[in-house]
Every structure is written in structure tokens, then in C-alpha cells.
Design an enzyme around this catalytic site. Structure first.
Site, PDB file in Angstrom:
ATOM      1  N   HIS A  12     -23.225  11.798  45.248  1.00  0.00           N
ATOM      2  CA  HIS A  12     -23.594  10.380  45.241  1.00  0.00           C
ATOM      3  C   HIS A  12     -23.631   9.799  46.656  1.00  0.00           C
ATOM      4  O   HIS A  12     -24.566   9.084  47.019  1.00  0.00           O
ATOM      5  CB  HIS A  12     -22.628   9.604  44.349  1.00  0.00           C
ATOM      6  CG  HIS A  12     -23.062   8.206  44.069  1.00  0.00           C
ATOM      7  ND1 HIS A  12     -24.127   7.902  43.269  1.00  0.00           N
ATOM      8  CD2 HIS A  12     -22.574   7.025  44.510  1.00  0.00           C
ATOM      9  CE1 HIS A  12     -24.281   6.600  43.211  1.00  0.00           C
ATOM     10  NE2 HIS A  12     -23.356   6.033  43.956  1.00  0.00           N
ATOM     11  N   ARG A 102     -35.784   6.222  41.621  1.00  0.00           N
ATOM     12  CA  ARG A 102     -34.386   6.163  41.202  1.00  0.00           C
ATOM     13  C   ARG A 102     -34.216   4.926  40.333  1.00  0.00           C
ATOM     14  O   ARG A 102     -34.032   3.819  40.811  1.00  0.00           O
ATOM     15  CB  ARG A 102     -33.462   6.103  42.419  1.00  0.00           C
ATOM     16  CG  ARG A 102     -33.525   7.317  43.333  1.00  0.00           C
ATOM     17  CD  ARG A 102     -33.030   8.588  42.654  1.00  0.00           C
ATOM     18  NE  ARG A 102     -31.732   8.410  42.040  1.00  0.00           N
ATOM     19  CZ  ARG A 102     -30.570   8.614  42.657  1.00  0.00           C
ATOM     20  NH1 ARG A 102     -30.529   9.042  43.888  1.00  0.00           N
ATOM     21  NH2 ARG A 102     -29.436   8.401  42.020  1.00  0.00           N
TER      22      ARG A 102
END
Length: 112
Positions: A12, A102
Site C-alpha cells: 500500500h 484505481r
């Protein structure tokens, strides 16, 4: 910049940092023990897959490249887009479009 003890290219911290254009070094094992809070560091991610953290603030030399002089690749180069507001500013890049959107960032930008 971001420096973490754990993680890899797909963690992440690495993904978000790339999306925001922030230098990031992941998987250092002991950076949080070696680096001191409140001190200045320079994070260098310009030399391939291994990043380096230097003490202090470094000066950066910028050079310009004429995009028209860069050889074309056989592979289509596409963007990973997370910020819908950046789409217009990124539209001038010499890429073959958007390869991945995304969605979590797109949704978050409209909710938050």
C-alpha cells in the site's frame, strides 16, 4: 517521502506513494530504528530498484529532455490513474491512454 521496514513494490505504501509522486523506500527491515524523528533526510529512488536514504537535505540537479527525441517502445505505455482531477494534466503525456483506474481513489475523491 516514505520509508518503511516492511513491504514491497505492490504494498500500500509503495502504490500510494507512486500515485502521489512521493519518493518511497519499502522493506528496509530497520529504518524506523536507524532514522530519527525530526531529522531531515533525502530519499533517493532514482537508481533502479534499490533506494538510498542520505542524512540532510540534498540539492537536486534538474535536466530537461525533449520527448520527441525519445525512442518509441514496442510496448504500449499506459497510466495508472487514481486521481480523476489529474486526468487533464496527465493527458499531455506521451502515453497510449489509461491502463488502470484505481477506483478506491476515485470514489474517495468524491466522498471525502
Amino acid at each position: 517521502g516514505v520509508v518503511t521496514n516492511r513491504g514491497g513494490r505492490t504494498c500500500h505504501a509503495a502504490i500510494v506513494s507512486r500515485e502521489l509522486g512521493v519518493p518511497c523506500i519499502v522493506g528496509t527491515k530497520d529504518a524506523t530504528e536507524q532514522l530519527q524523528t525530526g531529522e531531515n533526510y533525502t530519499i533517493d529512488c532514482s537508481k533502479g530498484s534499490t533506494g538510498v536514504v542520505y542524512p540532510g537535505v540534498s540539492t537536486i540537479e534538474r535536466t530537461s529532455v525533449d520527448i520527441d527525441t525519445i525512442s518509441k517502445t514496442k510496448t504500449e505505455i499506459k497510466l495508472i490513474l487514481g486521481d480523476p482531477d489529474a486526468a487533464l494534466s496527465l493527458s499531455g503525456l506521451p502515453v497510449a491512454g489509461v491502463g488502470l483506474v484505481r477506483q478506491e481513489f476515485v470514489v474517495a475523491s468524491h466522498i471525502g
